[in-house]
Design a protein around this motif. Sequence first.
Motif, short mmCIF file in Angstrom:
data_model
loop_
_atom_site.label_atom_id
_atom_site.label_comp_id
_atom_site.label_asym_id
_atom_site.label_seq_id
_atom_site.Cartn_x
_atom_site.Cartn_y
_atom_site.Cartn_z
N UNK A 1 16.39 2.92 -2.02
CA UNK A 1 14.95 2.36 -1.21
C UNK A 1 15.38 2.18 0.37
N UNK A 2 14.39 2.33 1.16
CA UNK A 2 14.69 2.29 2.50
C UNK A 2 14.76 0.67 3.04
N UNK A 3 13.75 -0.19 2.52
CA UNK A 3 14.05 -1.54 2.69
C UNK A 3 13.71 -2.34 1.63
N UNK A 4 14.63 -2.99 0.94
CA UNK A 4 14.60 -3.60 -0.38
C UNK A 4 13.54 -4.56 -0.34
N UNK A 5 13.33 -5.17 0.83
CA UNK A 5 12.62 -6.51 0.95
C UNK A 5 11.02 -5.95 0.90
N UNK A 6 10.79 -4.50 1.25
CA UNK A 6 9.40 -4.23 1.25
C UNK A 6 8.86 -4.39 2.71
N UNK A 7 7.71 -3.40 2.53
CA UNK A 7 6.85 -3.46 3.73
C UNK A 7 5.37 -4.14 3.79
N UNK A 8 5.00 -5.11 4.16
CA UNK A 8 3.78 -5.74 3.65
C UNK A 8 2.72 -5.17 4.52
N UNK A 9 1.51 -4.84 3.89
CA UNK A 9 0.30 -4.17 4.15
C UNK A 9 -0.41 -5.27 4.91
N UNK A 10 -1.26 -5.06 6.15
CA UNK A 10 -2.08 -5.84 6.75
C UNK A 10 -3.14 -6.82 5.79
N UNK A 11 -3.47 -7.73 6.40
CA UNK A 11 -4.58 -8.40 5.47
C UNK A 11 -5.41 -9.28 6.42
N UNK A 12 -6.72 -9.29 6.28
CA UNK A 12 -7.61 -10.23 7.02
C UNK A 12 -7.59 -11.60 6.53
N UNK A 13 -6.97 -11.54 5.11
CA UNK A 13 -7.24 -13.15 4.31
C UNK A 13 -6.05 -12.99 3.40
N UNK A 14 -5.06 -13.29 3.65
CA UNK A 14 -3.92 -13.55 2.81
C UNK A 14 -3.96 -14.57 1.64
N UNK A 15 -4.92 -15.31 1.59
CA UNK A 15 -5.17 -16.22 0.57
C UNK A 15 -5.87 -15.31 -0.65
#
Length: 281
Positions: free
Chosen positions: A85-99
């Motif tokens: 895996x490139x980055x085990x911590x992952x890459x988060x996607x963008x979100x307008x409302x993380x809730x």
Amino acid sequence: MHRSARFTRILAACAAVPVILTAAACSSDSGKDDGGKSDAGSPSSNASSGKDGGGATVAKAAFDELPEPCKALSGKTIDDLVHEVDDKSGKAGSSDDTDTTGSCYWKGLDTDGTKGSQYRWLHVNLQRYDSDATLGSGDKRAKAQLQKKVDEAKATEGAKNVKSEAVSGIGDEAVVVRFDQKKKEGDFKNQRVVARVENAVVVLDFNGAGLAGAKTPGADDMVKDAQAAAKEAVASVVAANKAGASGEDDSSEKPSDEAGDKASDKPSSKASKKSGNKKAE
């Protein structure tokens, strides 16, 4: 004299009538406007009222929290499914409302010299729906989203040999969609698991391909791994809300098997060596 005084009193009374009527009209309009603003409030305020315009009761949604998407799956699961895996911590996607929504993805390329490479791509999307007097209960809205995501996978451009089936043991309900895609890089095997637990939806995509002459991964192994990972993500959603209810930090807690099944099976490390370049949603 008496006639003059009487006439004066009549004029005063007539002058007072429009003042009283005007005040009454303003008071009525003000009350109506305030009520309209209240009814048109946020989904949470509408849900708390328990009624919509027709008087129908809307149940409060069970879940108020979502876990961090990149922590919804354990490090072991990432290692098992996404070799190198490139980055085990992952890459988060963008979100307008993380809730209410969040996503994360992992990708890896496992190269074996002249024998080619195995590519894997894993993506998890979490969505939560509040109850709304106009739109319906959180559960109802989540059910609609589950079907939407299933249909979306079936309609993927270039998808061949599309199969879908309902599966048990993952949240309250779940559907698996699998299909093949031929791309210039190679033949990709795609699996999507869409699961609902209460008013939350988990969408897990897992795809892979053998590149540069490497063997195409086995779809059966990949779909088993995708289901196990989806079960784990569902458990993370349940655990986040248990922790939220108790006021505890759930970041160090591991999802319980009971919560996921609401997640018992762990992904098989042989799953397949991973691939895919499905667009993260």
